[in-house]
Design an enzyme around this catalytic site. Structure first.
Site, PDB file in Angstrom:
ATOM      1  N   SER A 143      32.129  33.831  38.112  1.00  0.00           N
ATOM      2  CA  SER A 143      33.343  33.618  37.018  1.00  0.00           C
ATOM      3  C   SER A 143      32.939  33.199  35.758  1.00  0.00           C
ATOM      4  CB  SER A 143      34.487  32.748  37.774  1.00  0.00           C
ATOM      5  OG  SER A 143      35.760  32.651  36.788  1.00  0.00           O
ATOM      6  N   ASP A 171      31.237  38.435  39.811  1.00  0.00           N
ATOM      7  CA  ASP A 171      32.273  38.638  38.946  1.00  0.00           C
ATOM      8  C   ASP A 171      32.497  37.740  37.686  1.00  0.00           C
ATOM      9  OD1 ASP A 171      34.324  40.403  39.149  1.00  0.00           O
ATOM     10  OD2 ASP A 171      36.168  39.138  39.920  1.00  0.00           O
ATOM     11  N   HIS A 247      38.905  37.996  43.051  1.00  0.00           N
ATOM     12  CA  HIS A 247      38.041  37.072  42.037  1.00  0.00           C
ATOM     13  C   HIS A 247      37.710  35.827  42.546  1.00  0.00           C
ATOM     14  CE1 HIS A 247      36.312  35.680  38.532  1.00  0.00           C
ATOM     15  NE2 HIS A 247      37.021  34.583  38.390  1.00  0.00           N
TER      16      HIS A 247
END
Length: 322
Positions: A143, A171, A247
């Site tokens: 992230s 991600d 996610h």
């Protein structure tokens, strides 16, 4: 350059492998270290979660950067999978998730401080007869931590005394939209503009751009997510997308506290178990480190040749070699 796109079949040596997606052969130990521990001669600049093999030997090191407002402990099951394949996995707590006011620059500087501490302080924290090979160093982040990893590598915002051999973005996200990127702004919307100098693997999620509910925005919006990071990397670069997962689905099954609860409702979730997603992500990380740190491409190219060996569906599987 050579562009290897996913196709059904065997790996380049005529075999397939699923070993990287299963628990490795090494028993591991989890070590939590407080940055304020006065009993340590060289305490780390940030508190650390270290998951390391316990068998005597010398092992490569993975520095893993956590996502926004998340604890490093939320990744312990993923890092255990990676460590079980013979890697010392180290996740610093870059800031207090209860008060996530650290800037993007703070994150990068903290990650650099930890990296620069490795030569003087890491070895004393490892089990007896376990040695860290700091000439074999991998960098990964999830992230916003993935974005920090991309920003750390070029040395534009912080200098590191050690050299990374591969960067793995899990991600990665640069902000809530193209117009609202977290400083420093690194995405430019230009293809192959990142001059990182090392191979990059970008792991995306198929549901990251989907909203979990009408209240929240998507956790990995198009334009600032894995697709854009991959597009802006120069070869050698890889891209694999876990189509049916979201996610946060590579985190532990039950992250604790209010931050753990929020991580479970803020992002669209896949229908499968997190264990499957962790095996998938962990396997790709292991295969990437083996390829670009250990110089053994067997597992990585096996996944590219036949993505169905992964425990969940992989899309957009590409290995773009320089």
């Amino acid at each position: 350059m050579a562009l290897l796109e996913a196709k059904p079949g065997l790996s380049s040596n005529g075999t397939t492998t699923t070993s990287v997606f299963e628990t490795g052969k090494y028993e591991v130990k989890s070590i939590s270290v407080d940055s304020g521990d006065s009993s340590i001669t060289h305490p780390p600049p940030k508190s650390l979660l270290i998951i390391t093999p316990t068998k005597e030997g010398t092992y490569p090191v993975l520095l893993f950067l956590h996502g926004f407002a998340l604890y490093n402990s939320f990744y312990s099951q993923l890092l255990t999978h990676i460590a079980s394949h013979g890697y010392i996995s180290i996740a610093p707590q870059l800031y207090n998730p209860k008060f996530p006011t650290a800037s993007g620059y703070d994150e990068i500087n903290s990650a650099a401080d930890v990296t620069n501490w490795f030569p003087q302080g890491l070895q004393s924290l490892l089990p007896e007869n376990v040695e860290a090979d700091l000439t074999k160093l991998a960098l990964a982040g999830h992230s916003r931590g993935g974005k920090a990893a991309f920003a750390l590598k070029p040395g534009s915002y912080a200098q590191t005394s050690l050299t990374f051999s591969v960067l793995i973005g899990i991600d990665p996200v640069a902000g809530t939209s193209k117009a609202f990127q977290v400083p420093p702004v690194i995405l430019t919307n230009r293809e192959e503009c990142f001059n990182l100098g090392i191979p990059v693997m970008v792991v995306g999620t198929g549901l990251g751009d989907n909203k979990a509910n009408p209240i929240f925005c998507s956790c990995a919006p198009k334009g600032v997510n894995h697709e854009e990071f991959f597009k802006e990397c120069k070869p050698t670069r890889g891209h694999m997308v876990a189509t049916d997962y979201g996610h946060m689905d590579m985190l532990n099954d039950d992250p604790m506290g209010i931050n753990g609860w929020f991580s479970g409702i803020a992002c669209k979730k896949g229908s499968g178990s997190r264990e499957i997603m962790r095996k998938c992500v962990g396997g790709i990380v292991v295969a990437s480190i083996k390829a670009y740190v250990g110089k053994d491409t067997t597992d990585l190219k096996a996944i590219v040749d036949d993505p169905t060996i992964a425990p969940t569906t992989l899309d957009s599987v590409v290995l773009d070699e320089a």
